[in-house]
Structure formats: C-alpha cells, structure tokens
Design a protein around this motif. Sequence first.
Motif, PDB file in Angstrom:
ATOM      1  N   THR A   1      33.615  37.752  30.667  1.00 24.55           N
ATOM      2  CA  THR A   1      34.896  37.835  31.025  1.00 24.55           C
ATOM      3  C   THR A   1      34.824  39.153  31.873  1.00 24.55           C
ATOM      4  O   THR A   1      34.144  40.229  31.379  1.00 24.55           O
ATOM      5  N   TRP A   2      35.584  39.385  33.028  1.00 26.75           N
ATOM      6  CA  TRP A   2      35.737  40.445  33.791  1.00 26.75           C
ATOM      7  C   TRP A   2      37.104  40.546  34.293  1.00 26.75           C
ATOM      8  O   TRP A   2      37.576  39.695  34.922  1.00 26.75           O
ATOM      9  N   ARG A   3      37.734  41.654  34.135  1.00 23.76           N
ATOM     10  CA  ARG A   3      39.190  42.025  34.700  1.00 23.76           C
ATOM     11  C   ARG A   3      38.968  42.906  35.834  1.00 23.76           C
ATOM     12  O   ARG A   3      38.420  44.135  35.546  1.00 23.76           O
ATOM     13  N   TRP A   4      39.691  42.550  36.998  1.00 18.63           N
ATOM     14  CA  TRP A   4      39.795  43.607  38.208  1.00 18.63           C
ATOM     15  C   TRP A   4      40.786  43.541  38.885  1.00 18.63           C
ATOM     16  O   TRP A   4      41.483  42.648  38.695  1.00 18.63           O
TER      17      TRP A   4
ATOM     18  N   GLY B   1      48.700  43.182  36.480  1.00 24.37           N
ATOM     19  CA  GLY B   1      48.180  42.539  37.921  1.00 24.37           C
ATOM     20  C   GLY B   1      46.878  42.560  37.985  1.00 24.37           C
ATOM     21  O   GLY B   1      46.256  42.505  39.279  1.00 24.37           O
ATOM     22  N   ARG B   2      46.096  42.478  37.071  1.00 23.56           N
ATOM     23  CA  ARG B   2      44.465  42.315  37.273  1.00 23.56           C
ATOM     24  C   ARG B   2      44.262  40.978  37.305  1.00 23.56           C
ATOM     25  O   ARG B   2      44.795  39.983  36.580  1.00 23.56           O
ATOM     26  N   PHE B   3      42.974  40.566  37.714  1.00 23.19           N
ATOM     27  CA  PHE B   3      42.497  39.145  38.023  1.00 23.19           C
ATOM     28  C   PHE B   3      41.660  39.018  36.529  1.00 23.19           C
ATOM     29  O   PHE B   3      40.506  39.677  36.612  1.00 23.19           O
ATOM     30  N   VAL B   4      42.017  37.924  35.678  1.00 27.09           N
ATOM     31  CA  VAL B   4      41.265  37.807  34.551  1.00 27.09           C
ATOM     32  C   VAL B   4      40.250  36.742  34.908  1.00 27.09           C
ATOM     33  O   VAL B   4      40.753  35.528  35.104  1.00 27.09           O
ATOM     34  N   SER B   5      39.029  36.998  34.872  1.00 28.33           N
ATOM     35  CA  SER B   5      38.041  36.204  35.483  1.00 28.33           C
ATOM     36  C   SER B   5      36.895  35.901  34.436  1.00 28.33           C
ATOM     37  O   SER B   5      36.476  36.568  33.514  1.00 28.33           O
ATOM     38  N   HIS B   6      36.353  34.701  34.631  1.00 27.06           N
ATOM     39  CA  HIS B   6      35.210  34.299  33.680  1.00 27.06           C
ATOM     40  C   HIS B   6      33.991  33.710  34.380  1.00 27.06           C
ATOM     41  O   HIS B   6      34.249  33.014  35.348  1.00 27.06           O
ATOM     42  N   ARG B   7      32.790  33.708  33.724  1.00 28.47           N
ATOM     43  CA  ARG B   7      31.643  33.032  34.316  1.00 28.47           C
ATOM     44  C   ARG B   7      30.897  32.663  33.424  1.00 28.47           C
ATOM     45  O   ARG B   7      30.485  33.133  32.231  1.00 28.47           O
ATOM     46  N   ASP B   8      30.466  31.095  33.365  1.00 29.86           N
ATOM     47  CA  ASP B   8      29.584  30.553  32.495  1.00 29.86           C
ATOM     48  C   ASP B   8      28.110  31.142  32.793  1.00 29.86           C
ATOM     49  O   ASP B   8      27.702  30.798  34.012  1.00 29.86           O
TER      50      ASP B   8
ATOM     51  N   PRO C   1      30.006  43.078  38.560  1.00 26.59           N
ATOM     52  CA  PRO C   1      30.287  44.265  39.068  1.00 26.59           C
ATOM     53  C   PRO C   1      30.779  45.474  38.145  1.00 26.59           C
ATOM     54  O   PRO C   1      31.431  45.046  37.284  1.00 26.59           O
ATOM     55  N   GLU C   2      30.109  46.559  38.446  1.00 22.59           N
ATOM     56  CA  GLU C   2      30.550  47.366  37.599  1.00 22.59           C
ATOM     57  C   GLU C   2      31.948  48.201  37.748  1.00 22.59           C
ATOM     58  O   GLU C   2      32.698  48.759  37.060  1.00 22.59           O
ATOM     59  N   ARG C   3      32.446  47.976  39.031  1.00 26.70           N
ATOM     60  CA  ARG C   3      33.601  48.421  39.347  1.00 26.70           C
ATOM     61  C   ARG C   3      34.718  47.527  38.928  1.00 26.70           C
ATOM     62  O   ARG C   3      34.379  46.454  38.775  1.00 26.70           O
ATOM     63  N   THR C   4      36.117  48.111  38.661  1.00 24.80           N
ATOM     64  CA  THR C   4      36.913  47.150  38.146  1.00 24.80           C
ATOM     65  C   THR C   4      38.487  47.247  39.097  1.00 24.80           C
ATOM     66  O   THR C   4      39.409  46.626  39.139  1.00 24.80           O
ATOM     67  N   ASN C   5      38.371  48.477  40.048  1.00 27.90           N
ATOM     68  CA  ASN C   5      39.093  48.679  40.783  1.00 27.90           C
ATOM     69  C   ASN C   5      38.860  48.726  42.420  1.00 27.90           C
ATOM     70  O   ASN C   5      38.041  49.319  42.973  1.00 27.90           O
ATOM     71  N   PHE C   6      39.625  47.794  43.197  1.00 20.21           N
ATOM     72  CA  PHE C   6      39.101  47.846  44.590  1.00 20.21           C
ATOM     73  C   PHE C   6      40.470  47.945  45.359  1.00 20.21           C
ATOM     74  O   PHE C   6      40.598  46.965  46.487  1.00 20.21           O
ATOM     75  N   LEU C   7      41.240  48.821  44.953  1.00 21.16           N
ATOM     76  CA  LEU C   7      42.607  49.296  45.649  1.00 21.16           C
ATOM     77  C   LEU C   7      42.003  49.802  47.042  1.00 21.16           C
ATOM     78  O   LEU C   7      41.178  50.666  46.995  1.00 21.16           O
TER      79      LEU C   7
END
Length: 248
Positions: free
Chosen positions: A79-82, A110-117, A180-186
């Motif tokens: 899981t990755w939130r960004w 307001g973050r995208f909660v993403s997951h990857r199998d 990705p190591e980043r979580t902020n892409f503003l």
Amino acid sequence: MNTQEDEQDTYLTDLAGRLRAHGLPADRVEATVADLTAHLEESGAKDAEAEFGPAEEFARQLVPEAATPDGPPDGHVETWRWTADTYGDEELLNRFGDEGWEVERVDAVGRFVSHRDLARPQRWEYRRELITRGREDRNERLAPDGWEACGTWVIYAWFKRPKAASLGPAAELAAPPPAPERTNFLSRKFYALLAVLGAAVVLGGLGAGLDDGDASSGLGFAAGLLAGACVPFGLIVGGRLWIDRRRR
C-alpha cells in the motif's frame, strides 16, 4: 463521557489491538494512538472511523512491512499513499497506474490510497471528472466503457479501469519498479497559486486600511484573512505530513 467520545475510544482501542496483532512494538502502538487522539482533538473530527477508515485497513497502512518478521508472503499487497494537485494528478495517476498501482479511494486529507499486488501486478488507467451535482450521473455515463469510481475530493471525482480490457495479458507487469520514495507531488503551479492568493489578501487588506486612513488596520485585516485561510490548508498539509512520518 458522551457517546461520540465512547465511539472514538472504542475505535482507538480496537486499532491498538490490531496494531499489536500486526507486530508493531508496544511503545510504537502507544505513541501512535496518542498522536491519533491528539489529531482528533485538534481537528475537531467527531467520527474516528470516518476520519481514518476501517480499523483493520488503517492498521495495515500504519504498520511498515519491516514489522512482519517473515517478510511479505506470496500474493502480498503493498500500500502507498500519495498526494498531487490538479495540475498534474491525471498524468501522475496514469504513470503510476502503468507501474501497477490501483487507487482504492481518496482519504480524508486528499491523498490517493493505492495498492499493488506483488504477485501479479496489473496496469491501470485513470481519468478525472468535474462534479457539481453528485457523482451518480458520471458513474452511469462512464460505466459502459469500464470506468469505475475510485475517489472524490471537493469538486473532483477520479475513475479507474484495468488496462487488461484493452491490452490483454500484456497488462500484467513482469517486474514492476519499486514503490516511489516520494509521497508529495504538489507542483510549482500549486505553490505559485498559494503565493498569488496570499499576495491578493495582503493587497486587499492594505487597500482597506488606506481607505480608512489607517494602514495598520488594513494590515491587521489582511493578517486575519491570511490566518483564517491558512487554517484549513495547514490542517490538510499537516495531516498528510504527520501520517507520512508515522508510516516511516
């Protein structure tokens, strides 16, 4: 103690038990629950589950993979939130979708909660829609083409669909890149917009003060407007940064 406080305590107690079950050390569990309690008090949130999501799901997001001594099992989902602004969110969503990231939802800050199998990652594609009268009409219009709603934020809704429908077996990734190591892409445009809005408030305050013949009153007025405008933005950014620190 009122009913809302009872429900919050029940949620946090349940979350603490789930964090321990996932292998988080007792001191980290205590610190995490204390920080979450402080966040609820400062933000004024009345419903802990609405703020953080279901306890089990939130526990999985808070516990790093390193807390699992045997490492991720076969079929493990990471899981990755960004976060991103609307100047670049679609481009980023599709870039990360090509890396196998599927957005589950947009969370309270307001973050995208993403997951990857990790066993069988699949490519995804995304689109953003402006919504003014609800999302139902967009759902019905886009569903025949395979689009599924995956999150909303203020006046926007995001939709996803698997690329397997168009690419077939080629949609499966053999060797996806690391998360990705980043979580902020503003973007710079986002920060420039904030600067312009801030400058407009200051100039408006100075103009009001000059009309009154007292520049200091205008400065005070501008400072009050800026402070009021910064509160919601500060809560959003602060919440994002706080949760990111807790996940490290």
